[in-house]
Design an enzyme around this catalytic site. Structure first.
Site, short mmCIF file in Angstrom:
data_model
loop_
_atom_site.label_atom_id
_atom_site.label_comp_id
_atom_site.label_asym_id
_atom_site.label_seq_id
_atom_site.Cartn_x
_atom_site.Cartn_y
_atom_site.Cartn_z
N TYR A 16 0.86 -1.19 0.00
CA TYR A 16 0.00 0.00 0.00
C TYR A 16 0.90 1.24 0.00
O TYR A 16 0.75 2.14 0.82
CB TYR A 16 -0.95 0.01 1.19
CG TYR A 16 -1.85 -1.19 1.27
CD1 TYR A 16 -3.01 -1.28 0.51
CD2 TYR A 16 -1.54 -2.27 2.10
CE1 TYR A 16 -3.83 -2.40 0.57
CE2 TYR A 16 -2.36 -3.39 2.17
CZ TYR A 16 -3.50 -3.44 1.41
OH TYR A 16 -4.31 -4.55 1.47
N CYS A 54 -4.48 3.73 10.40
CA CYS A 54 -5.28 4.92 10.74
C CYS A 54 -6.62 4.52 11.35
O CYS A 54 -7.47 5.37 11.57
CB CYS A 54 -5.50 5.78 9.50
SG CYS A 54 -6.36 4.91 8.16
#
Length: 460
Positions: A318, A414
């Protein structure tokens, strides 16, 4: 009691104690053990009087009428308009209180999946206000004038007008204001939600934390509109730091704010900024952390948890535009990055060249599939870094990591809820947590928290 009889009534005023804080920052009062009321600006343990503003079959929403017993860290920031727009739910909690709350929320997320790791104290930001290097704000014509702000949580078609967004770099706020003023002066076509007509929908502003380069993106519902030349001229005159002025054509009526259809009106197609001494190109659609100062702390922590050696092979999954991988390239033998967004990988390639990095290779592909391909050709990483979107990792990717069997996995997240879920799955694949989960406050005044954890492969 009939099944359709609710325990509360709309507009009723009740008294209760806040027993939980949701991951969107709302406090929870229980009317009975099965019926929660969600309330903004209500913190753990507070006794409050509240009014029911929305009543549904399974839960309700309310607003604070009176605080009877306040949280010891409650403050009055005098900026309740940020609560109206929902952009800063912790604005009335001291910063020390925010850090404590986020540590507790991470602990709750792991406890919900049956894990009890040590949760370190939240690492705070040096600047808990005016820290964002990017904003995207709606622009609308309201009450006879052009306005910018964010939509009201309760009246979703109405903007809460803002001058001081409190979270943005102050220059960004000033820039938004200038765009709004010029659009009003020129009587430009402004998008209307009701009629689905008009041009300007959003203003996006990015500013380099170190470079101070300024990008303004005008998002239009129409491919072109009358006055764009005058708008360009006046913005160039009134924004001395302007580096890039772009028109983004977005004919969609979804929540997607930008498309990939960008036209440079003036200046360059991208801006640059530095992160841990590396130069990064940042385009209109680039993912780049919005709090660069704290991001440097985050990446340094991730690198430390990776226990990197100069002989290591590292994978940056990612990878976006390569921020994590390129920041550790000088600490390892080789970095492989994978990212599904081709435009981001193109930026990563530019970043590799600009920083004269010779040991990094980035590929545009689905991360789980690419991990399996690498495994099939015999690539053996020593450490894998993952920094997924809020939805977290897929089991397919975690299975691929386990097949490759790196000694270490560094997980940057996150969203502590999906992180806890994923770490529990990795434990079932033969990995164990090393040390504490480390929360970091990347987004002060909001309910968001970043976390970093290290997992190591069990010897067995």
């Amino acid at each position: 009691m009939p099944r359709n009889t609710l325990p509360v009534k709309l507009n009723e005023i009740r008294t209760g104690v806040v027993v939980d804080i949701l991951h969107n920052g709302m406090g929870v009062v229980l009317v009975n053990k099965n019926y929660p009321v969600k309330i903004t600006n209500a913190f753990m343990g507070e006794k409050i009087r509240y009014r029911l503003t929305q009543v549904d079959r399974l839960s309700a929403y309310g607003e604070v009428v009176e605080i009877i017993v306040a949280h010891p860290e409650r403050v009055d920031a005098g900026k309740d308009y940020l609560l109206d727009a929902g952009v800063a739910p912790y604005i009335n909690l001291s910063y020390a209180g925010q850090l404590q709350l986020k540590q507790w929320q991470v602990q709750q997320a792991f406890g919900a999946v049956g894990l009890t790791p040590t949760i370190a104290p939240t690492i705070g930001a040096n600047h808990p206000t005016h820290y964002r290097n990017k904003t995207v704000v709606p622009i609308r014509r309201q009450a006879g004038a052009v306005m910018t702000g964010f939509f009201d949580r309760k009246v979703k078609t109405q903007l809460v007008p803002m001058q001081d967004y409190y979270l943005n770099d102050s220059v960004i706020d000033q820039t938004v204001g200038i765009v709004r003023e010029v659009a009003d002066e020129l009587n430009l076509s402004i998008y209307d939600d009701a009629t689905k007509q008009g041009a300007l929908q959003y203003v996006m502003v990015r500013r380099g934390y170190y470079s101070h380069e300024l990008m303004v993106v005008l998002v239009s519902y129409e491919p072109d509109f009358s006055g764009v030349e005058q708008l360009t001229q006046r913005l160039v005159e009134r924004l001395p730091g302007l580096t890039s002025l772009i028109l983004n054509y977005n004919p969609r009526t979804t929540n997607q704010q930008l498309t990939g259809d960008n036209q440079v009106l003036w200046g360059h197609a991208a801006i640059h900024d530095t992160l841990l001494g590396h130069d990064f190109i940042i385009g209109p659609n680039s993912f780049y952390q919005v709090n660069p100062e704290t991001t440097e702390t985050l990446y340094q922590l991730a690198a430390r948890l990776g226990q990197l050696q100069l002989t290591d092979v590292a994978i940056d999954a990612y990878s976006g535009i390569g921020t994590i991988g390129l920041s550790i390239a000088d600490q390892v033998a080789k970095v492989y990055g994978v990212e599904v967004v081709e435009r981001a990988v193109a930026d990563a390639q530019i970043n590799i060249e600009n920083n004269q990095i010779t040991n990094a290779e980035y590929i545009a592909a689905d991360a789980p599939e690419q991990m399996q391909t690498w495994h099939q050709v015999g690539l053996q990483p020593d450490v894998v870094f993952v920094d997924p979107p809020r939805r977290g990792l897929t089991e397919k990717l975690m299975d691929a990591v386990a097949y490759m069997a790196p000694k270490r996995l560094v997980y940057v997240s996150c969203n502590p809820v999906t992180m806890a879920r994923d770490i529990k799955y990795m434990l079932s694949l033969g990995y164990r947590l090393e040390g504490a989960i480390r929360p970091l406050d990347q987004f002060p005044q909001t309910a968001h928290v970043e976390c970093v954890a290290a997992l190591v492969r069990s010897e067995a």
